[in-house]
Each structure stands twice: as C-alpha cells, then as structure tokens.
Design an enzyme around this catalytic site. Structure first.
Site, mmCIF file in Angstrom:
data_model
loop_
_atom_site.group_PDB
_atom_site.id
_atom_site.type_symbol
_atom_site.label_atom_id
_atom_site.label_comp_id
_atom_site.label_asym_id
_atom_site.label_seq_id
_atom_site.Cartn_x
_atom_site.Cartn_y
_atom_site.Cartn_z
ATOM 1 N N ALA A 35 0.838 -1.205 0.000
ATOM 2 C CA ALA A 35 0.000 0.000 0.000
ATOM 3 C C ALA A 35 0.872 1.254 0.000
ATOM 4 C CB ALA A 35 -0.927 -0.007 1.211
ATOM 5 N N ASP A 38 2.254 1.790 -3.386
ATOM 6 C CA ASP A 38 1.219 2.358 -4.258
ATOM 7 C C ASP A 38 1.067 3.862 -4.042
ATOM 8 O OD1 ASP A 38 0.867 -0.146 -5.197
ATOM 9 O OD2 ASP A 38 -0.958 -0.568 -4.055
ATOM 10 N N ILE A 84 27.486 -20.747 -27.281
ATOM 11 C CA ILE A 84 28.634 -21.447 -26.702
ATOM 12 C C ILE A 84 28.588 -22.918 -27.086
ATOM 13 C CG2 ILE A 84 29.540 -20.131 -24.768
ATOM 14 C CD1 ILE A 84 27.390 -21.097 -23.034
ATOM 15 N N GLU A 120 28.123 -21.294 -13.593
ATOM 16 C CA GLU A 120 26.763 -20.793 -13.377
ATOM 17 C C GLU A 120 25.760 -21.734 -14.027
ATOM 18 O OE1 GLU A 120 26.625 -17.151 -16.520
ATOM 19 O OE2 GLU A 120 28.282 -17.131 -15.108
ATOM 20 N N LYS A 122 22.759 -22.942 -16.703
ATOM 21 C CA LYS A 122 22.336 -22.673 -18.075
ATOM 22 C C LYS A 122 20.813 -22.600 -18.064
ATOM 23 C CE LYS A 122 23.135 -23.774 -22.879
ATOM 24 N NZ LYS A 122 21.771 -23.738 -23.370
ATOM 25 N N GLU A 179 19.146 -14.004 -19.882
ATOM 26 C CA GLU A 179 18.109 -14.918 -20.319
ATOM 27 C C GLU A 179 16.760 -14.502 -19.754
ATOM 28 O OE1 GLU A 179 19.499 -17.262 -22.199
ATOM 29 O OE2 GLU A 179 18.159 -19.003 -22.240
ATOM 30 N N CYS A 425 -14.854 -52.057 -15.918
ATOM 31 C CA CYS A 425 -13.492 -52.073 -15.388
ATOM 32 C C CYS A 425 -12.653 -53.067 -16.197
ATOM 33 C CB CYS A 425 -13.516 -52.471 -13.923
ATOM 34 S SG CYS A 425 -11.890 -52.829 -13.247
ATOM 35 N N CYS A 428 -11.952 -56.196 -13.690
ATOM 36 C CA CYS A 428 -12.963 -57.085 -13.113
ATOM 37 C C CYS A 428 -14.326 -56.961 -13.793
ATOM 38 C CB CYS A 428 -13.103 -56.827 -11.619
ATOM 39 S SG CYS A 428 -13.971 -55.296 -11.240
HETATM 40 S S1 IVH Z 1 26.905 -17.196 -21.996
HETATM 41 C C1 IVH Z 1 29.658 -15.907 -25.339
HETATM 42 N N1 IVH Z 1 25.647 -18.016 -19.851
HETATM 43 O O1 IVH Z 1 22.691 -20.569 -23.759
HETATM 44 C C2 IVH Z 1 28.794 -16.574 -24.298
HETATM 45 N N2 IVH Z 1 24.593 -18.364 -21.944
HETATM 46 O O2 IVH Z 1 24.716 -20.754 -26.547
HETATM 47 C C3 IVH Z 1 27.367 -16.268 -24.443
HETATM 48 N N3 IVH Z 1 22.387 -19.421 -21.788
HETATM 49 O O3 IVH Z 1 21.297 -19.006 -26.167
HETATM 50 C C4 IVH Z 1 26.426 -17.061 -23.659
HETATM 51 N N4 IVH Z 1 22.336 -19.601 -19.592
HETATM 52 O O4 IVH Z 1 20.881 -17.713 -24.063
HETATM 53 C C5 IVH Z 1 25.606 -17.934 -21.191
HETATM 54 N N5 IVH Z 1 24.622 -18.657 -17.837
HETATM 55 C C6 IVH Z 1 24.605 -18.559 -19.178
HETATM 56 C C7 IVH Z 1 23.504 -19.021 -19.922
HETATM 57 C C8 IVH Z 1 23.536 -18.921 -21.311
HETATM 58 C C9 IVH Z 1 21.662 -19.823 -20.702
HETATM 59 C C10 IVH Z 1 21.930 -19.586 -23.176
HETATM 60 C C11 IVH Z 1 22.106 -18.380 -24.028
HETATM 61 C C12 IVH Z 1 22.434 -18.909 -25.389
HETATM 62 C C13 IVH Z 1 22.936 -20.272 -25.105
HETATM 63 C C14 IVH Z 1 24.425 -20.333 -25.302
#
Ligand code: IVH
Length: 690
Positions: A35, A38, A84, A120, A122, A179, A425, A428
């Site tokens: 609130a 807002d 990648i 990290e 993906k 992403e 069924c 049975c």
């Molecule tokens: S790095 C040059 N880090 O995976 C490096 N990509 O081919 C660029 N993706 O479509 C990408 N998690 O959208 C990177 N932690 C992450 C990611 C990530 C998902 C996706 C990205 C791309 C594909 C990489």
C-alpha cells in the site's frame, strides 16, 4: 508545487520506487507494504501529470503498455551475440575434457596451478540484449541469428525485474546480456488460466507445452498487453557493447557488479578451481535441479579471468573460454502407440500413454501418465500422436502436450474413457462410474476387483471395521501375492496348512491370525457395512445405515428413495450404496461372508436401550490422553451418543485435551469452549446425562 521542488521530489520518488521494486522483485525481500509503494507511485504519477516536462523513459510509471505492433523492427547487434559450445557428454567427464582443452590452449603444464572458473546455471529461456545508455534502458533485442535480432523493447519493459535505470552506472553504453525465462509455478498457473479461458469459449487462446516456449511466445508477442500478462523473469550473465565503463577483471566480478546495479543475477553460481571444481559444481546443481523454481538444461563454465579469456579467443562463432555442460533432458518427443487404462488401489482409472521408448530424465520411459480423462481430452492426446514427455526427478513421467504439426492423417479418435472400456473395469468388468464434479472415473467393483484387493482386505480387517487381529499390511501383501486369497470370504477359509506355505510365517503368527479371524466373526452390523468399503460410506454413515435398516438385506435391497430417508445420507452416498449392491458379485461376497460364519447383532449393540448421556453433544479430541487412545475415547463418546469432530468451531461443546495439545486447544480457549481432561471425560461418560 514549484518546478524545482517538483523536479527534486520526482527524482527522489523514482529512486525510492526503483529501490523498493528491486527489493521486491529481484531480492525477494520487500521492505515496505504494498500500500505504501502504491501511495509513492501515485504521488509520482500526480507530479508527472502536472509537470509533463519531467516525464522520462526510466520512470517506474513508464512500464506502460504500448500499442499493438505489425511486426518487430530489426536490430543489428553492435557486438554479435554468440553461442557457446555444448558438451553433450552429461557425465562428469564433460567437465574434465573442457578443462583439459583450456589448459592445452593456454599451454599450461601439469605443474601449473588449476585454472579458475566461474560456474553458473544454463537457464532454459531465450537470450536478450538490454542496451542501457547513460544508465537508462533504451532498447531490448532478441538474439535472432546472432548478427541481427528483433526489437522487443516494448515487451521487455513490462518485465518488472528488469531495471529501467541502472543504479550507480552511467556508462555511455552498457549492453547487458541474459536470459528471459518463466518460473515453473508461474507457468503452471498461467496455463491453468489459459485453460479456463479456453473452457469459457475463448477462441484465440492456447496452452503452452513448456516454460521456454511460453517465454519465447511472450517476448515475441505483438500485443504488449498480452505480453504483460505473461509472468516473465530475467537473469543477467554477460555483456555486449560497452563504452565508457571499466569492465571488471573477472567474470564473477562482472556478475557482482551487474547485481549491484539492480540487475537480477542468479545466486546459484560459484568460483571454482580446475576440473575438480567444475565436476563438483555440475554434481551439486544436478542434485538441486528439481528443487529450482525454473528449468535449466545444464551448467555453464567460463574461464574467470578476462585476461585469459582474451588469450583463448574464439573459434568460428564460439568462445574457447566457455562451454555449456548439459544434464540429461527432462523432456523428449516420442510417439503414442496406445492409451491404456490402469486401475489403482482405490479403483481410480488412470489413462496411461504407451510410448515408443525414449531416454528422458536419465531413464528409458515407455509409459507416461495422462492423469485423467479431462486432461487427456484437454491435451487432445490420441493414438499416433507425437507428444512431449517430461520426467523430472522421481516424478512419474507425464505427457505434457501434443506436437500438432506432427499429427498423422490416420490419428486415433479423441479419447473417450467410457466408450473405450465399454463402461466396464478392465480388470474385473464391474461397472465404472464418474460422479458429478469428480475428475476420476472409478471401478465400482470395490472388494471384488483384483486391482483393489489388498486395499479392500486391509480396510475390512482394520480395527474400526472387522478388527482382525494379526492381519497387517505385510501379511496381506504376502497372502495376496502368494495367491492364497483372492476375495474377502476366502480369508475365512485359511487354515494352518495353507498358511504354512508362506515364507517367513511362523506357526505362532499363523495361530494368532486364525484366532484373530475367528474372533472377528462376531461383529456388529455397522462395522460390517463399514468394512465392505463402499465409497463414501464412512463409519458414521455405516452406523446410520445399520440403525435405520436394522439388517444387511434391507440395506442391500433399499431403493434410492429409501436410502435418502436415512439420516445424513444425500444423493451421492445413496447412489454409491446402490451402485455397490447392484453388482451381483458384491452381493455374493456378503452371502459368502455370512456362510463363513460372520454374524452380528442386527440392531447393532448401539440400540436405544443403552443410556446416551452425550446425545447431541459434539467433542473434539486433541493431544495425547494419559490412558485412553484416540480411538478408545472416540468409541466411548460415540457409544454414549456423542459425536467426535476433527475441528473446533462454535458448534463444538467440549474439547478434550491431553499432553501436547496444539492449535485446537488455543482455538477452544478463544471460543470459550468447555475444556476437559481425560478424567473430566470419564466423569461425563459416567454421568446420567449432560
Ligand atoms: S553465456 C559468449 N551463460 O545458452 C557466451 N549463456 O549458446 C554467451 N544461456 O542461447 C552465452 N544460460 O541464451 C551464457 N549462464 C549462461 C547461460 C547462457 C543460458 C543460453 C544463451 C544462449 C545459449 C548459449
């Protein structure tokens, strides 16, 4: 308000609102009530209305929904958006070979220290480039072919996690890459809403097969009003074009810096050393995968030091310093060969898709649940269809949806469970039934149906029914699995000779069981009715039926109308009793049990001759009583005419509390209900009337 004052206050409000939104959406730690937020928001809107010259694109009031587009403008990426390399070897060796390659490229020898990596997740969504100029979001674009993407700024601006202005960053140009994804719970809720819309007759709505498709659809939605309703989230993981900003020396440092600017950065990341560290991260995140609120399809390893990244450089369109290391896919496409219907322990009928075997979620799957008829029709799964199958963790594999583009011309009919089974069924041949408002079809065979046999026997034998001492679930499993009993009446044909066929059955237990069976033969009509396991006939209803009809034949032969005359019996219960006794084999079971020597007081021992001091009184039991078990206390109260309820309300007369009583006791105190201990209860039971 004078111009200067308005300008100062507007800036202050924007800063404050952005900080609070960051706490709320990114950090998940709101610090002010909604609130109050807002109110601040409205104050800013009012100032901007009075002073239109103060309006700016980065104002939190400007996450407004734009107009419907004809198409998206093309955007040329200043710095190409690369992909990648993917390590498809999902075993830990995938990490080891990446590290080996990096070391080779860097000409490191065995004596050199391990390479440091930023590890990290993906994320399974779609890549977006956010362009900030002087800290303000000016453009958002999809990856497209890596060189040229589409301008989706309008839609991306509706994602509340993405800051419209960066905190403490006024680089001339800062492109942040990351992403856009949809959380699984939000995906499920959104699909549920979509289904309701479709059920309500909406023509242009559809459901989505997975969060990634839903997110991609939302980002590329031409009507931003629709995009805004799709719950999207974002994680930053890298950079594009940068001008006028000193990039941190390590990738982990970069992510920290982006987080400090107010961008969402996933907390599940780590700085690790060498192959060993990568393997550990891969394993740790693999174990955590199903508990994450969003889908990932692997992890990403990046050489942490920017200097080393530069030395490694690129091969064609992929950096040598990064790799995606996959997990086994949780979704796969396959073909439905047939749709079977399984009968569960409680008689529930579940449609199951028989599939061309596929490797998904780490195992080969050839059956996937379709849950129930409605789900099957909603997804319109038919024999011959190509479907997406999902298996996450220990969850039973399920069919997520049909790939309609692949539907063959000779696909099967829309699924109709009743027609398919001819109303019977599959185990049975008893009639199947689906009650109004229920999603599941059920077999009405109950104790006659082999699929339900174990459950039926256990129900019959339990303390509150026939009370057969010595017959627990392990023994029931053994007896049924060894084929010694198929029907309830066969219980009473067991003898020492038969029981000795069982492994691990000592003579003493056998004698005990036979004594238990013998002892159970003298019972009451209500226990007998309850023991039959008629759907919706619990103990209380069984008692009401026993009392009303006074004999099993009269219950078996009662018409619906007659059943409806019974205290507390409504149409669902009445129909269920009728359906049960309409099955000739259920009547046979009753006859056979009678022939086996089962007998009862037709007027049930609860006849009106007994004193009923607690008539009309409702009790709630809570905590542990010193001597009486819960069941004993319940039996005694009911024998004295009282009722036992599970929850405390204004209608409760007494709460009987024992040791470690919980919230029910608090509630009773709150409502001023009379409290009793065991002694008090026993005194009441002994009293002439309350
Ligand atoms: S790095 C040059 N880090 O995976 C490096 N990509 O081919 C660029 N993706 O479509 C990408 N998690 O959208 C990177 N932690 C992450 C990611 C990530 C998902 C996706 C990205 C791309 C594909 C990489």
């Amino acid at each position: 308000m004078p111009e200067k004052e308005a300008s100062r206050r507007a800036a202050e409000l924007r800063e404050r609102l952005q900080r609070e939104a960051h706490r709320y959406y990114v950090l998940d730690e709101p610090q002010i009530p909604d609130a109050e937020y807002d109110l601040l928001f409205q104050e800013l809107q009012a100032i901007e209305a009075a002073h239109p010259e103060l309006l700016s694109a980065d104002s939190p009031t400007q996450r407004v929904i734009g107009k419907v587009l004809d198409g998206f403008k093309a955007v040329r990426h200043t710095v190409p958006m690369l992909s990648i390399r993917t390590e498809t070897d999902t075993e830990s060796s995938g990490a080891v070979s990446f590290d080996a390659r990096v070391r080779r490229e860097l000409a490191l020898t065995e004596t050199d220290p391990p390479v440091e990596y930023a590890a990290e997740l993906k994320f399974d969504g779609l890549a977006i480039n956010l362009r900030y100029e002087l800290g303000v979001l000016v453009q958002a674009a999809t990856r497209g072919d890596g060189e040229k993407g589409e301008d989706v700024t309008q839609n991306i601006r509706t994602i509340v996690q993405i800051p419209l202005r960066l905190q403490g960053a006024d680089a001339q140009v800062l492109e942040v890459r990351g992403e856009v994804y949809m959380r699984r719970d939000q995906f499920d809720a959104m699909n549920e809403r979509q289904r309701e819309l479709i059920a309500g007759g909406a023509k242009n709505e559809k459901t989505f097969v997975n969060p990634r498709n839903a997110a991609a659809g939302a980002v590329r939605q031409l009507d931003p009003a629709i995009a805004a309703k799709r719950p999207l989230s974002f994680f930053a993981y890298g950079l594009g074009d940068v001008q006028g900003w000193e990039i941190p020396e390590t990738h982990s440092g970069l992510l920290d810096a982006l987080a400090a600017m107010g961008l969402p950065v996933c907390v599940d990341r780590a700085v690790v050393q060498g192959a060993e560290g990568l393997v550990a991260f891969h394993a740790a995140m693999g174990a955590k995968r199903d508990a994450l609120p969003f889908d990932i399809d692997g992890v990403v390893y990046k050489v942490n030091a920017r200097a080393l990244q530069q030395r490694l450089g690129f091969v064609t369109r992929e950096p040598r310093w990064a790799v995606a290391h996959k997990y086994p896919a949780q979704e796969q496409m396959t073909v439905v060969r047939d749709i079977d219907i399984q009968v569960g322990r409680t008689g529930k009928l579940t449609p199951v898709a028989k599939l061309e075997p596929v490797f998904v979620g780490g195992t080969t799957v050839s059956n996937a649940t379709l849950h129930n008829e409605d789900e099957t029709r909603r997804k319109d799964v038919r024999v011959g269809d190509t479907v997406i199958v999902r298996r996450a963790g220990d969850v039973i594999p399920e069919v997520v949806g049909v790939v309609l583009e692949r539907r063959p011309a000779n696909v099967g009919e829309p699924f109709d469970l009743y027609k398919r089974l001819n109303g019977q069924c599959p185990i049975c041949a008893s009639a199947i039934a689906r009650e109004e408002g229920e999603v599941d079809w059920r077999c009405s065979g109950g104790l006659y149906c082999p699929a339900q046999r174990k459950q039926a026997i256990l129900h019959f034998a339990q303390r509150r029914a026939l009370d057969i001492e010595g017959l627990g679930d392990k023994l029931v499993d053994q007896l049924v699995d060894a084929g010694l009993i198929r029907t309830l009446p066969e219980l009473y044909t067991l003898g020492l000779a038969k029981l000795s066929e069982l492994d691990r059955m000592g003579e003493k237990s056998a004698v005990n069981l036979l004594a238990g069976l013998e002892g159970s033969k003298r019972t009451t009509l209500s226990r007998f009715i309850y023991g039959l396991g008629i759907r919706h006939v619990g103990e209380t209803t069984a008692k009401d039926l026993a009392k009303h009809f006074g004999g099993i034949d009269r219950v078996m032969n009662a018409s619906l109308e007659q059943l409806l005359e019974v205290n507390d019996v409504g149409p669902i219960v009445a129909q269920s009793v009728r359906t049960f006794f309409d099955q000739p084999h259920n009547r046979e079971v009753v006859e056979q049990l009678r022939a086996a020597g089962l007998g009862w007081d037709e007027n049930d021992g609860t006849a009106d001759t007994m004193p009923k001091p607690l008539l009309g009184k409702t009790f709630v039991l809570t905590g542990t009583l010193p001597t009486l078990s819960r069941d004993d206390a319940k039996d005694r109260i009911e024998a004295a005419g009282g009722k036992v309820s599970g929850s405390v309300s204004k209608k409760t007369h007494f709460v009987v509390a024992g040791a470690e009583a919980g919230s029910k006791l608090d509630k009773a105190r709150e409502l001023g209900i009379t409290l009793l201990d065991e002694e008090g209860l026993l005194a009441l039971l002994a009293a002439p009337a309350v």
